[in-house]
Design an enzyme around this catalytic site. Structure first.
Site, PDB file in Angstrom:
ATOM      1  N   CYS A 159      -8.884  22.104  18.541  1.00 38.67           N
ATOM      2  CA  CYS A 159      -8.693  22.468  19.944  1.00 38.67           C
ATOM      3  C   CYS A 159      -8.105  21.326  20.762  1.00 38.67           C
ATOM      4  CB  CYS A 159     -10.037  22.880  20.527  1.00 38.67           C
ATOM      5  SG  CYS A 159     -10.831  24.103  19.501  1.00 38.67           S
ATOM      6  N   GLU A 160      -6.924  20.883  20.390  1.00 39.71           N
ATOM      7  CA  GLU A 160      -6.203  19.866  21.158  1.00 39.71           C
ATOM      8  C   GLU A 160      -4.720  20.143  20.980  1.00 39.71           C
ATOM      9  OE1 GLU A 160      -6.902  15.715  20.762  1.00 39.71           O
ATOM     10  OE2 GLU A 160      -8.997  15.972  20.190  1.00 39.71           O
ATOM     11  N   TYR A 190       0.732   8.476  15.542  1.00 42.01           N
ATOM     12  CA  TYR A 190       1.916   7.607  15.630  1.00 42.01           C
ATOM     13  C   TYR A 190       3.196   8.387  15.921  1.00 42.01           C
ATOM     14  CZ  TYR A 190      -1.287   4.936  12.606  1.00 42.01           C
ATOM     15  OH  TYR A 190      -2.377   4.319  12.060  1.00 42.01           O
ATOM     16  N   GLY A 246       0.857  -1.188   0.000  1.00 46.51           N
ATOM     17  CA  GLY A 246       0.000   0.000   0.000  1.00 46.51           C
ATOM     18  C   GLY A 246       0.886   1.229   0.000  1.00 46.51           C
ATOM     19  N   ARG A 247       1.536   1.432   1.143  1.00 45.10           N
ATOM     20  CA  ARG A 247       2.295   2.658   1.373  1.00 45.10           C
ATOM     21  C   ARG A 247       3.363   2.911   0.302  1.00 45.10           C
ATOM     22  NH1 ARG A 247       3.041   4.528   6.823  1.00 45.10           N
ATOM     23  NH2 ARG A 247       2.623   2.389   7.491  1.00 45.10           N
TER      24      ARG A 247
HETATM   25  N1  LLP Z   1      -1.962  -6.177   3.860  1.00 42.43           N
HETATM   26  C1  LLP Z   1      -2.515  -6.187   5.086  1.00 42.43           C
HETATM   27  C2  LLP Z   1      -3.191  -7.406   5.540  1.00 42.43           C
HETATM   28  C3  LLP Z   1      -2.436  -5.043   5.905  1.00 42.43           C
HETATM   29  O1  LLP Z   1      -2.971  -5.065   7.118  1.00 42.43           O
HETATM   30  C4  LLP Z   1      -1.770  -3.886   5.438  1.00 42.43           C
HETATM   31  C5  LLP Z   1      -1.690  -2.672   6.261  1.00 42.43           C
HETATM   32  C6  LLP Z   1      -1.219  -3.913   4.148  1.00 42.43           C
HETATM   33  C7  LLP Z   1      -1.323  -5.082   3.386  1.00 42.43           C
HETATM   34  C8  LLP Z   1      -0.514  -2.742   3.530  1.00 42.43           C
HETATM   35  O2  LLP Z   1       0.628  -2.395   4.247  1.00 42.43           O
HETATM   36  P1  LLP Z   1       1.621  -1.294   3.641  1.00 42.43           P
HETATM   37  O3  LLP Z   1       2.261  -1.856   2.415  1.00 42.43           O
HETATM   38  O4  LLP Z   1       0.825  -0.080   3.347  1.00 42.43           O
HETATM   39  O5  LLP Z   1       2.593  -1.058   4.746  1.00 42.43           O
HETATM   40  N2  LLP Z   1      -2.328   3.644   9.379  1.00 42.43           N
HETATM   41  C9  LLP Z   1      -0.960   3.197   9.539  1.00 42.43           C
HETATM   42  C10 LLP Z   1      -0.655   1.965   8.703  1.00 42.43           C
HETATM   43  C11 LLP Z   1      -1.601   0.824   8.935  1.00 42.43           C
HETATM   44  C12 LLP Z   1      -1.280  -0.394   8.120  1.00 42.43           C
HETATM   45  C13 LLP Z   1      -2.352  -1.423   8.253  1.00 42.43           C
HETATM   46  N3  LLP Z   1      -2.191  -2.577   7.431  1.00 42.43           N
HETATM   47  C14 LLP Z   1      -0.017   4.347   9.206  1.00 42.43           C
HETATM   48  O6  LLP Z   1      -0.482   5.438   8.913  1.00 42.43           O
HETATM   49  O7  LLP Z   1       1.191   4.177   9.268  1.00 42.43           O
END
Ligand code: LLP
Length: 421
Positions: A346-347, A318, A277-278
């Site tokens: 307001c935090e 985080y 994803g990221r």
């Molecule tokens: N697959 C599964 C089963 C997942 O739970 C996740 C992310 C991904 C793939 C994708 O991971 P990536 O490649 O994006 O690292 N909100 C947090 C990140 C939460 C990730 C949750 N799971 C942040 O802003 O850092």
């Protein structure tokens, strides 16, 4: 590498000046670069070739229809974690055969909709879920393709809120129990075991935990095959980290990550899936905001922006770092000065950065948060009755609003008055 560069002293997204978008859609907003999304996707393609593979974009990181469609058009699959994401992936034109369904709490209704619409596989996370899926699929006269997500008990060495592969985490079944659960699954009606799934966490900047986890998956594949299961697909999850601070050493590249995959599971003859994803969306997006006030405190100066924690929660949730840059490129000799960069909510937690060096700023100036494409817009809320900010997509010299800012009337009218009032 991304496509947000200074040109003639002004920050651009591809060939479009950020200031031009700001003038047209107002601030704050998110902006995504098509070229960067496509480039990141292709890096994974190259990294996994020539293994048979499918790159399933984790749409939870950035779920806009146009983003998903851009990637889907390149052949990407999608990793979804709710039926809402599933329906959106379909609406973006991604066929069910390219959608994998992850998540610890899939409901029977969600299973039914996905089976009905077509699904590549469910990544099953527990025995109760397995039994529920067996019931739902058999009642529909169908067979549900599944992997079982194993928890390899590996330390991903990332932020505790996004580490998922330790035995104390809620995800997957312990790898030590995997053979028993696969034996159970093989006996169930409506279940077709196709492979193994693992995902150990997010924003990993070291390849060793991946290597450890994938070696365990390779061993398990051999054991399960010896037990008579036809393991033909390995879903290796997402998690590869991105450089949030340009001044820090860069994390490993997709090519290095691909080499780990080839080394650990490449000889098994399985189709490999990954769920990044990221790495695809993170550096393909900026959040752009305007300085409302420069406030000189007794001890420090504050930049008060029109964006707040509800628009980008990562710093307050985080303690995450996002590089923040002025949209007008500072002249070479400019002396930076430290600011606390905050939003209007307001935090005290509504703080993006403390004592961050920026050139001297004035009210009305624009700033851009880098690396905001992943877990930015998707985690936004309307806290403080602040509208969800628009999303804009750039493609070379064109830009389009791909989610509009709601009006206050629209927001107010989403509530309804109780009949006794
Ligand atoms: N697959 C599964 C089963 C997942 O739970 C996740 C992310 C991904 C793939 C994708 O991971 P990536 O490649 O994006 O690292 N909100 C947090 C990140 C939460 C990730 C949750 N799971 C942040 O802003 O850092």
């Amino acid at each position: 590498m991304d496509h947000f560069l200074y040109r003639d002293g002004a920050l651009h997204a591809e060939d479009v000046a950020i200031a031009e978008i700001a003038a047209s859609v107002g601030t704050p907003f998110y902006v995504y670069s098509t070229a960067t999304l496509e480039r990141h996707y292709r890096l994974f393609e190259e990294a996994l070739s020539p293994l048979p593979h499918l790159i399933c974009f984790a749409m939870k990181s950035c779920g806009n229809l146009s983003v998903v469609k851009t990637l889907g058009a390149l052949g990407a699959g999608v990793d979804v974690v709710s039926i809402g994401e599933y329906l959106k992936a379909k609406a973006a034109g991604v066929p069910g055969e390219r959608i994998v369904f992850s998540g610890v709490g899939k409901t029977r209704e969600e299973m039914r909709v996905a089976l009905d619409g077509g699904i590549r596989q469910f990544n099953v996370e527990s025995e109760p879920e397995l039994f529920a899926l067996s019931e739902v699929a058999s009642s529909m006269g169908l067979s549900a393709p599944i992997t079982i997500r194993v928890n390899p008990d590996v330390d991903a060495k990332t932020h505790e809120k996004i580490a998922t592969g330790k035995k104390e985490n809620k995800f997957g079944i312990p790898i030590s129990r995997a053979r028993a659960v696969y034996a159970e699954a093989a006996k169930l009606n409506g279940i077709d075991v196709v492979g193994i799934d693992v995902h150990i966490g997010s924003q990993l900047v070291d390849l060793v935990p991946f290597e450890e986890a994938y070696l365990k998956v390779a061993d398990l594949t051999r054991q399960l095959r010896a037990d008579g299961h036809d393991i033909r697909r390995l879903d290796l999850g997402g998690g590869l980290g991105i450089p949030y601070e340009r001044s820090n050493a860069a994390p490993p590249l997709p090519l290095d990550y691909g080499a780990v995959i080839k080394r650990t599971v490449g000889d098994l003859g399985c189709e490999v899936e990954i769920e990044p994803g990221r790495l695809i969306s993170g550096n393909a997006g900026l959040m752009v905001s305007r300085v409302i006030y420069v406030k000189s405190g007794e001890e420090r100066d504050f930049l008060i922006l029109d964006a707040a924690m509800n628009d980008l929660i990562r710093p307050s949730m985080y303690g995450a770092h996002h590089d923040i840059v002025p949209v007008i490129e500072p002249a070479p000799a400019t002396l930076p000065q430290p600011y606390d960069i905050v939003g209007p909510v307001c935090e005290t937690g509504d703080t993006f950065a403390k004592q961050r060096a920026l050139p001297p700023m004035q009210a009305g100036d624009l700033v851009a948060f880098r690396s905001a494409g992943a877990y930015g817009a998707v985690m936004a809320s309307e806290y403080n009755m602040r509208p969800l900010i628009p999303e804009v997509m750039v493609n070379q010299d064109q830009f389009a609003v791909i989610r509009a800012r709601p009006t206050y009337d629209e927001m107010i009218n989403r509530d309804s008055m109780a009949p006794w009032l």
